[in-house]
Every structure is written in C-alpha cells, then in structure tokens.
Design a protein around this motif. Structure first.
Motif, PDB file in Angstrom:
ATOM      1  N   SER A 168       0.823  -1.200   0.000  1.00 20.46           N
ATOM      2  CA  SER A 168       0.000   0.000   0.000  1.00 20.46           C
ATOM      3  C   SER A 168       0.860   1.254   0.000  1.00 20.46           C
ATOM      4  O   SER A 168       0.626   2.181  -0.775  1.00 20.46           O
ATOM      5  CB  SER A 168      -0.923   0.001   1.222  1.00 20.46           C
ATOM      6  N   LYS A 169       1.897   1.272   0.862  1.00 20.42           N
ATOM      7  CA  LYS A 169       2.753   2.458   0.937  1.00 20.42           C
ATOM      8  C   LYS A 169       4.032   2.117   1.682  1.00 20.42           C
ATOM      9  O   LYS A 169       4.116   1.109   2.408  1.00 20.42           O
ATOM     10  CB  LYS A 169       2.030   3.605   1.640  1.00 20.42           C
ATOM     11  N   LEU A 244       7.429  10.706   4.341  1.00 21.46           N
ATOM     12  CA  LEU A 244       6.861   9.369   4.484  1.00 21.46           C
ATOM     13  C   LEU A 244       5.828   9.410   5.598  1.00 21.46           C
ATOM     14  O   LEU A 244       5.962  10.185   6.542  1.00 21.46           O
ATOM     15  CB  LEU A 244       7.959   8.349   4.817  1.00 21.46           C
ATOM     16  N   PRO A 245       4.772   8.582   5.536  1.00 23.80           N
ATOM     17  CA  PRO A 245       4.483   7.534   4.555  1.00 23.80           C
ATOM     18  C   PRO A 245       4.159   8.119   3.181  1.00 23.80           C
ATOM     19  O   PRO A 245       3.689   9.254   3.063  1.00 23.80           O
ATOM     20  CB  PRO A 245       3.279   6.808   5.141  1.00 23.80           C
ATOM     21  N   ALA A 246       4.370   7.281   2.145  1.00 29.05           N
ATOM     22  CA  ALA A 246       4.066   7.702   0.787  1.00 29.05           C
ATOM     23  C   ALA A 246       3.938   6.473  -0.095  1.00 29.05           C
ATOM     24  O   ALA A 246       4.553   5.427   0.181  1.00 29.05           O
ATOM     25  CB  ALA A 246       5.160   8.617   0.249  1.00 29.05           C
ATOM     26  N   VAL A 247       3.123   6.602  -1.132  1.00 26.46           N
ATOM     27  CA  VAL A 247       3.071   5.577  -2.170  1.00 26.46           C
ATOM     28  C   VAL A 247       4.270   5.802  -3.078  1.00 26.46           C
ATOM     29  O   VAL A 247       4.472   6.899  -3.596  1.00 26.46           O
ATOM     30  CB  VAL A 247       1.757   5.659  -2.966  1.00 26.46           C
ATOM     31  N   VAL A 248       5.075   4.777  -3.258  1.00 29.28           N
ATOM     32  CA  VAL A 248       6.321   4.907  -4.010  1.00 29.28           C
ATOM     33  C   VAL A 248       6.217   4.079  -5.285  1.00 29.28           C
ATOM     34  O   VAL A 248       6.067   2.860  -5.221  1.00 29.28           O
ATOM     35  CB  VAL A 248       7.522   4.426  -3.175  1.00 29.28           C
ATOM     36  N   TRP A 266       7.447  -1.469   4.815  1.00 25.39           N
ATOM     37  CA  TRP A 266       6.343  -1.424   3.872  1.00 25.39           C
ATOM     38  C   TRP A 266       5.048  -1.848   4.553  1.00 25.39           C
ATOM     39  O   TRP A 266       5.025  -2.781   5.354  1.00 25.39           O
ATOM     40  CB  TRP A 266       6.612  -2.366   2.694  1.00 25.39           C
ATOM     41  N   ASP A 267       3.976  -1.177   4.199  1.00 23.77           N
ATOM     42  CA  ASP A 267       2.631  -1.502   4.697  1.00 23.77           C
ATOM     43  C   ASP A 267       1.822  -2.053   3.529  1.00 23.77           C
ATOM     44  O   ASP A 267       1.680  -1.402   2.494  1.00 23.77           O
ATOM     45  CB  ASP A 267       1.965  -0.239   5.255  1.00 23.77           C
TER      46      ASP A 267
END
Length: 729
Positions: A168-169, A244-248, A266-267
């Motif tokens: 997810s992110k 962060l958090p962020a979608v990478v 990582w989540d």
C-alpha cells in the motif's frame, strides 16, 4: 501445432513446475507417510523442444507440510487420448541448487526453515536456460511406482488461484545498527533444494541422495528486526520521497549508498499470506534481509508480540535478479533491510503472491449490525489466508493442519461455496494419524504426522466434527470408511471411565489459552484489568494451555466434550449401519450427564467446578468449565439460562475465556438455548478491540496473540451462515 496435454506429478516434497520458462503450478497436497498425492495439470505443448523444469524443496526434518521421507519424484506427460508423450527415467538431469544455503535455522518448530540464498558466480536466474545445465548430472533412478509399498491418491480439488498483492505504501525508512546480543538460538536442521529437469526427450522417477546425518553448526545470522536500533536515514542516500508515509512507484532507485544497513518498512494495507516476489539490481555485492510482523509499536517497529522471530536472506552479487521465495510468510508489515551495498540499488518490483481457494462467487454477508458484518468479513479473510491444500492453524508460524484449528477454514469454504471436498479431505487426513497397529487410541494433534503427539481434546472433537460434516453433506460413504477409527478412538477413552465420568485421562489436554487471572466479564478485552491485577495470578499465570491441573481427576472440560462426542457417535453409528453400537449410546450419555451433575456441581455457587477428585468437586471456578457444561446440555433449559446469567454477572470473579477455542463452544451453546443476541455480544466483545485498532483478520487470543491470522476463527463465518441464516447446502 499446439496440442492439449496433461502432466501428472507425484512428489515427496514441495515443488514448482515450469514449462518453456513460464510458471505452471505448485504442489503437492500434504499426505501421510508413504502416501503421494498425484497432481494433474493441463498444459499446451507445441512442436519442437519444450524445457520442463521442477524446483523441489526437501527439508532435512519433518515439518507441518511434509513428513520426512526419502526424496522421490515421478512425472508423466500424456496427450488427451491417453498416449504417453514422455515418462520419467534415468536420462533426466538434476542438481542441487548451489545458491541455496542448506544449513539454516528453523522458522518455527513446525513450519520449516528460513530461506537463505547465496549467489555464487552470477546473479540468480530461474528457470535456468539450456546452457546452464553443464554441471548437472543424471538423476538416480530408484525404482518403479509401487516398489516401496507406497500409496497414491488423486488430487481432490482444484489448484489454488494466485493473486499478486502489492504494497500500500512505504511507511518509514531508517538506518539500522544491530544491537549486541546472543546469536539466534532457535533450532536448525539441514535442508536441501533440488532442481529436476527434462532433458533430451525423456522423463524420470528419481532422487538426489542426501547425507542423512550431515549436520553442521549453522551461521549466526543476527538479522532479526528486534535486534536493531534505528537512526535517521542518511542524507547522502537519495531516491526516497521527501516525506513518508508515501506511495512509491517502482522502480525505487536508491543512490549514494556507502555500505550502511538501510531499512525500508512497507505496509500492505491489510493482512497477507503468500510468497515474496522481489526484483532488484545492484552495483556492488550486498545482503537483502526480509522480516515481517502484524503490529507495529509507537516507533514504527514490529511489536515483539506479533512479529516473526526469523527472517529470510539473499546474498547478492552485482547485477539484476528476480527473487521468488518458496516459503509462505504472513503479516501486514514487511521490513526490507539492505546491508553492505555501495553505489546504487534499484528495487524494480515488490509484491506478495497469495494463493487462495478459487472461489466462483466469494461469499458475502451484510446486516444492520455493522460490527457483526465487519467480523464476518474478517473471519472469511482469515479462513482464506489459512487455507492452502488443507485448513491450517495459521499461514506462517506453523502452517499445521492441527485437529480443531484447521477444520474451520475448510468449513468456511463449504458454507461459502458448497464445495465439500476440502472438508472431507480434512476428515480423512486426521484419521490417518490413528495407529493402524492398535484397536484403540487417541489421534495425533497435527496431520500429516510421523511423531507421537496424542491429543485427547482434538480426538474427542474429531468425533463431533465428523458428525457435523455428515449432518451437512449426507456423506455416508466417508462415515463407513472412518468407522473403525471412530470406534477405536472412543474405545480408548472408555478405558478411563470411573463412576460414570472419564478420570485421569493422559495426554495433552489443550482447551484454552489463559493467564489465569480471575476477572469479571468486561465490555472489552481486559488489558487494563490485567495490569492492575497481576498479583492475582498463580504460579502458572502466564499464557499457557488450560491443562496443568484440570486433566487430573474428573475434568469438567474433558467430560463435557466427551458427552458431545457420544452424541456424535450415536448419529455416526446409524450412518455406518452399526445398530448394536448405536443402541448402547443413549444410556451412556444419560449416565455421564447424571454423573457430571452429581460430581461437579457446587450447590452454593450454583455453578460447575473445573474438576472433581475423591473428596468431591474442587472449589475452582472458571467460565471455561461452565461453558463446556452448557455445550454438553447438562442442565434443563431453565437452569441453563440461570447459569448463563451467573456467568455474565459482573460481580463474579472467575477465570474467563481468552481465545476462540472455548468461544466456539460458548457461541454454539448460547444459540442452543436461543440466546443469539448474547452470542453476538460475546463475539463483538472478543474481536472488536482488534478490528477497531486496524486489524482485518482474527487471532488466536483476545485481544492480541502470537498469531493474528488464525484458522480457528473461521467458525464465526460458519456460525453466521449456518445458525443465524439457517443455510443448509
């Protein structure tokens, strides 16, 4: 011209099948000793040569997946008309994978081993090309099918459906320093992985011999997440988002590395269970470690109560590769640690490949009670993750088909789809643990098994479960096949009858996890109560089996379950056509119920004791024992309703249920007396705390436990479908 064909495989250990460089399927089904499930996969074969490769993994000790036996492989490729195109023989080529590190540590006492890969001369590539087989030797042909007295069984249900679950992110990134401490002291055994490859148009029935006693001290890895101290991400390493958090998006290119240990957390946005797929490239040698957990603490690190105590390791050379793990891991959060790399590292892709039962229409449920709807879907998701070739207790820590734990995912499939095959096979597999050289005895705890682990609780519940299966499916054929095992199991228990009750039954009597702190019934699980009342617990006050004392004398738990088993055996005897046996059961049930009330009832408490000895009922009070009495239907309805009210009285301190095991009996017992609303309240008390704090699956204890994805919780979805909705398939 392409032609439809089929490939049949029997293997003593896990394998992956690849044809023309493309993944086809994995297998086999786990089986009892000297029994082989025959997988049959449809394939399309064109003109010309088609490389067929199998990657097989055999552990050096028994695990929950495969019993320990010599490595054997049997393969046959045939056309639709039945003509054999290729069959296995000694012209096959085989070799041990040099990149696989044999001497590693056990990931758990049942689940198998950590994976440790070490690139030797070039980046790992799978499947190998035809030019990569120069050091492969001929496989060893050891005989024909049947030479070892082995049994074969056909695969009874379809292959699982693979689904890629992306992350997810990216939650956090840090530099890590390993904390000083002892080397990992978990047990290690030697394992081995092998490649099997068709070569020059022929097939084989072969194995590579392994030195049976070839053991060496394993390396001390020291890469566990809880042995590290995190520091801010180094400023000279670029490539991360500013915040962060962020979608990478992939590829994630990190530059400027100077040999540090760098952690990426990582989540996946929810619980997962599957095999990691990681593609990455690097400019220098280095190590990639992967660990996982289900809950984070306040510092974005794995909680010690919910993280696995092991990791997997890949030692890389410069270059590009795609690492496909064979083992299943589970959790919600994954930490990738890059160790010792210099220059640039690019993570090209990262996901978890889940394998689920192939639903045609996945069951769903919705009602006005939003909390119950959430719990239903969490129960179904838990069941989905806890089903592989059989139902399992949990998808990562043990992966064992424990009696009781593992049956509920198969039940959920039946009530969700009408497919009874997984449930039927679970009943068949459990029966294989019965000792064929004896006329009576208990079943073992986990199956398949080649160990001695008598499990009286699971054995008695097995009799109840076979009757449940028969009641839902009408499958008399299975009941007749299992009848000698069912009778033999009950006969063993009857050896311990004394004045109407079972007494001093030997073996492991697991019924419940509990910390033995007396408490009232609460609206939520009791972390605050526990902290405030630690002084109340006795010498056995840690979480453990509820059996330290209660298997001695006449146990309310054992005898309550015994009565349920007797009721089941009356039903099964009728299905098996054993009228003489059936006629004796009602009198035995009546006598046992009377003795239960006589010996275990404490009049001034108006409740049942946990156990009785020569002096009468021992004045030890638990909710657990009284739940078993309710489930066994000991009392008339009016007295049972009064007992339920006393159990829910907040003024009464007693040892309370703390896991789904007794909750199952409690919920079904309440429903038997028409107390559906109270049963729903109890379910919400047990599970909402975890779901309200971000969970999406159900665990082994309340509010959290060693596994937060546990198969026993499939019973919640089954109960809603079966009892509340009245679904009969």
């Amino acid at each position: 011209m392409a032609k439809d064909a089929r490939i049949r495989i029997a293997s003593s250990c896990g394998y992956e099948l690849w044809i023309d460089g493309e993944y086809v399927q994995r297998g086999p089904l786990r089986c009892p000793p000297n029994t082989f499930a025959v997988d049959e996969w449809p394939v399309v074969i064109g003109e010309g040569k088609h490389p067929v490769v199998l990657l097989a993994q055999r552990d050096g000790e028994p695990s929950s997946l495969y019993v320990y036996q010599p490595g054997r492989l049997l393969v046959e490729l045939s056309a639709r008309d039945g003509s054999v195109l290729l069959a296995s023989d000694k012209s096959w080529r085989a070799c041990a994978i040099p990149e696989w590190e044999r001497f590693t540590h056990a990931s758990d006492f049942l689940a198998g081993f950590s994976e440790h890969w070490v690139e030797k001369e070039r980046p790992w590539a799978w499947p190998p090309s035809s030019s990569d087989t120069g050091d492969w030797g001929n496989a060893v042909e050891i005989g024909s099918p049947g030479d070892f007295g082995e049994k074969f069984e056909e695969r009874v249900f379809p292959a699982l459906a693979d689904t890629a679950k992306p992350f997810s992110k990216l939650l956090n990134a840090a530099q890590a320093d390993r904390l000083p401490g002892k080397p990992i002291d978990s047990p290690r055994w030697d394992g081995a992985q092998f490649q099997w490859r068709w070569h020059k148009g022929n097939w084989l029935a072969a194995r590579i011999p392994i030195p049976e006693n070839d053991r060496q001290p394993p390396p001390s890895y020291g890469y566990l997440a809880d042995k590290e101290e995190h520091h801010p991400w180094p400023a000279h390493v670029s490539g991360l988002p500013a915040t962060l958090p962020a979608v990478v998006p992939f590829p994630l290119q990190l530059t400027g590395l100077k040999g540090e240990d760098l952690c990426l957390l990582w989540d996946f946005g929810g619980s997962f269970a599957g095999r990691y797929r990681l593609a990455f490239s690097c400019e220098s040698p280095g190590i990639v470690d992967i660990t996982q957990g289900e809950v984070l603490d306040g510092e974005s690190r794995f909680s010690s109560e919910s993280s696995d105590t092991f990791g997997d390791r890949f030692e890389a050379l410069p270059g590009r590769r795609a690492w496909r793990m064979l083992a299943v891991r589970a959790g919600r959060y994954v930490q990738i640690t890059l160790r010792g790399f210099k220059g640039e590292v690019a993570i090209d892709s990262f996901c978890v490949e889940e394998a689920h039962y192939p639903w045609v229409n996945r069951p769903s449920f919705e009602c006005e009670d939003e909390a119950l709807t959430r719990i239903f879907h969490a129960s179904m998701r838990t069941s989905e993750l806890c089903f592989d070739d059989v139902g399992m207790d949990c998808p990562h820590r043990e992966r064992a088909a424990w009696g009781f734990d593992g049956w509920f995912p198969a039940q959920a499939i039946f009530f969700g789809s009408g497919d009874a095959r997984p449930w039927r096979r679970a009943m068949e597999l459990q029966a294989t643990s019965f000792d064929p050289n004896r006329t009576a005895g208990p079943l073992r705890g986990g199956n398949p098994a080649d160990h001695e682990d008598a499990f009286p609780f699971g054995s008695l519940f097995y009799l109840h479960e076979v009757a449940h299966y028969y009641r839902c499916t009408g499958d008399k054929a299975l009941v007749k096949d299992l009848w000698p095992v069912l009778r033999g199991t009950l006969a063993w228990y009857r050896r311990f009858e004394w004045q109407g009750l079972l007494r001093d039954v030997p073996g492991r009597h697991f019924y419940e996890w509990t910390d033995r702190i007396p408490r009232p019934p609460l609206d939520r699980p009791y972390p605050e109560w526990r902290r405030a009342n630690e002084h109340l617990k006795g010498p056995n006050g840690s979480y453990s089996d509820w059996d330290s004392q209660h298997s001695q004398g006449s146990s309310a738990l054992t005898n309550g379950l015994y009565i349920r088993a007797l009721k089941a055996m009356a039903e099964l005897a009728a299905a098996a056509g054993d009228s003489e046996f059936e006629s004796k059961i009602p009198e035995l049930i009546s006598a046992t119920r009377q003795a239960f009330r006589r010996d275990l009832w404490i009049e001034d408490w108006r409740m049942f004791a946990d156990r009785a000895d020569d002096a009468g009922p021992v004045r030890e009070l638990s909710e657990i024992a009284n739940v078993y009495a309710l489930w066994a239907d000991i009392l008339p309805k009016d007295e049972a309703l009064s007992l339920i009210a006393r159990l829910r009285d907040p003024a009464r301190l007693m040892i309370r249920i703390q896991s789904p095991y007794t909750l199952h009996h409690y919920v079904y017992g309440l429903a038997h007396y028409g107390q559906y609303s109270l049963a729903v309240d109890l379910i919400k008390w047990a599970y909402l705390h975890h779901l309200d704090n971000g969970g999406d699956t159900l665990g082994e204890r309340f509010p959290v436990g060693s596994s937060m994805i546990h198969g026993v919780n499939g019973f919640i979805a089954v109960w809603i479908l079966e009892c509340c909705l009245g679904l009969k398939l």
